[in-house]
Design an enzyme around this catalytic site. Structure first.
Site, short mmCIF file in Angstrom:
data_model
loop_
_atom_site.label_atom_id
_atom_site.label_comp_id
_atom_site.label_asym_id
_atom_site.label_seq_id
_atom_site.Cartn_x
_atom_site.Cartn_y
_atom_site.Cartn_z
N SER A 109 41.04 50.72 46.79
CA SER A 109 42.06 50.59 47.29
C SER A 109 42.15 52.10 48.31
O SER A 109 42.23 52.66 47.83
CB SER A 109 43.05 50.54 46.34
OG SER A 109 42.54 48.96 45.90
N1 SAM Z 1 40.93 49.42 41.61
C1 SAM Z 1 39.87 49.29 42.09
C2 SAM Z 1 39.48 50.68 42.70
O1 SAM Z 1 40.46 51.73 42.34
O2 SAM Z 1 38.41 51.39 42.92
C3 SAM Z 1 40.15 48.56 43.56
C4 SAM Z 1 39.33 47.22 43.29
S1 SAM Z 1 38.68 46.17 44.32
C5 SAM Z 1 39.93 46.39 45.65
C6 SAM Z 1 38.94 44.79 43.92
C7 SAM Z 1 37.81 44.30 42.60
O3 SAM Z 1 38.43 43.59 42.36
C8 SAM Z 1 36.43 44.38 43.24
O4 SAM Z 1 35.72 45.27 42.07
C9 SAM Z 1 35.69 42.79 42.43
O5 SAM Z 1 34.70 42.78 41.94
C10 SAM Z 1 36.72 42.69 41.42
N2 SAM Z 1 37.29 41.30 40.69
C11 SAM Z 1 37.74 39.96 41.81
N3 SAM Z 1 37.63 39.00 40.99
C12 SAM Z 1 37.58 39.40 39.75
C13 SAM Z 1 37.43 39.13 38.90
N4 SAM Z 1 38.28 37.47 38.70
N5 SAM Z 1 37.78 39.88 37.74
C14 SAM Z 1 37.91 41.31 37.12
N6 SAM Z 1 37.04 41.12 38.36
C15 SAM Z 1 37.37 40.32 39.78
#
Ligand code: SAM
Length: 210
Positions: free
Chosen positions: A54
């Site tokens: 993000s």
């Molecule tokens: N917080 C992160 C960082 O600091 O890098 C960025 C997160 S990224 C915008 C969103 C993340 O959510 C992705 O890595 C994706 O694989 C994960 N994601 C999507 N659906 C998910 C789920 N049901 N459970 C866990 N992770 C999930």
């Protein structure tokens, strides 16, 4: 952009505690090597597997809204690179814990390595479907969801302590960042329009092609 410049621009808009926490976490350690020189550009960046880290201002806003305090138990859904978890870990101090759930195993392992290199010890990374929360360590003082959901998952609401707060983007196409506070019931406030990758899971969206 330089780190000082980026953080300077947040002054007056973001709680100084959050800015101080971000000062302590080297974002370059949470990026693929080829993108490390762009660590302080205020933008999301690709981290592989179609996912993103993000933008710094979004991490700052979400941390600010959650009003994270020393010793809190925090659930993060969507660990990605581990950066956002690292900033929250600074805010809750050594007595607090961030449990961060990530569905992509390769990202979970990479985030673990990034957190180790950054010397962050109070984040526990878990592989799984975070749309169901993480029952094992519930209830949580705070929940931070970093992927957009079709609605606020009931499991996450159930795992929030009374008096607890959750930030979660909801919607596809137009997404709204919600601040959900649990009192006697749940108070939902619409904070701002945002752009996140989808939450894929049982209480999220279906995996593309399934
Ligand atoms: N917080 C992160 C960082 O600091 O890098 C960025 C997160 S990224 C915008 C969103 C993340 O959510 C992705 O890595 C994706 O694989 C994960 N994601 C999507 N659906 C998910 C789920 N049901 N459970 C866990 N992770 C999930």
């Amino acid at each position: 952009m330089r780190k000082e410049q980026l953080l300077e621009g947040m002054k007056g808009r973001i709680n100084p505690r959050v800015i101080e926490a971000m000062e302590k976490v080297p974002r370059e350690l949470f990026l693929p090597e080829a993108l490390a020189s762009r660590a302080y550009d205020d933008t999301p960046l690709p981290i592989g597997y179609g996912q993103t880290i993000s933008a710094p201002h979004m991490v700052a806003i979400m941390c600010d809204l959650l009003d994270l305090g020393e010793g809190m138990q925090v659930l993060e859904v969507g660990g990605g690179s581990g950066y956002h978890a690292a900033v929250m870990a600074q805010l809750i101090g050594p007595e607090g814990r961030v449990y961060s759930v990530e569905r992509i195993p390769e990202l979970r392992s990479w985030a673990q390595e990034n957190l180790r290199r950054a010397g962050i010890k109070n984040v526990i990374l878990v592989e799984g479907d975070g749309s169901l929360g993480l029952e094992k360590h519930a209830p949580y003082d705070r929940i931070s969801v970093a992927a957009t959901a079709p609605h606020v998952p009931e499991s996450l609401k159930a795992q929030l302590k009374t008096g607890g707060k959750m930030v979660i983007p909801v919607g596809i196409g137009y997404q709204e960042l919600l601040l959900v506070t649990r009192k006697d019931g749940f108070v939902v406030e619409e904070m701002m329009g945002v752009a996140f990758v989808p939450l894929i899971g049982e209480q999220g969206f279906r995996e593309p092609g399934r």
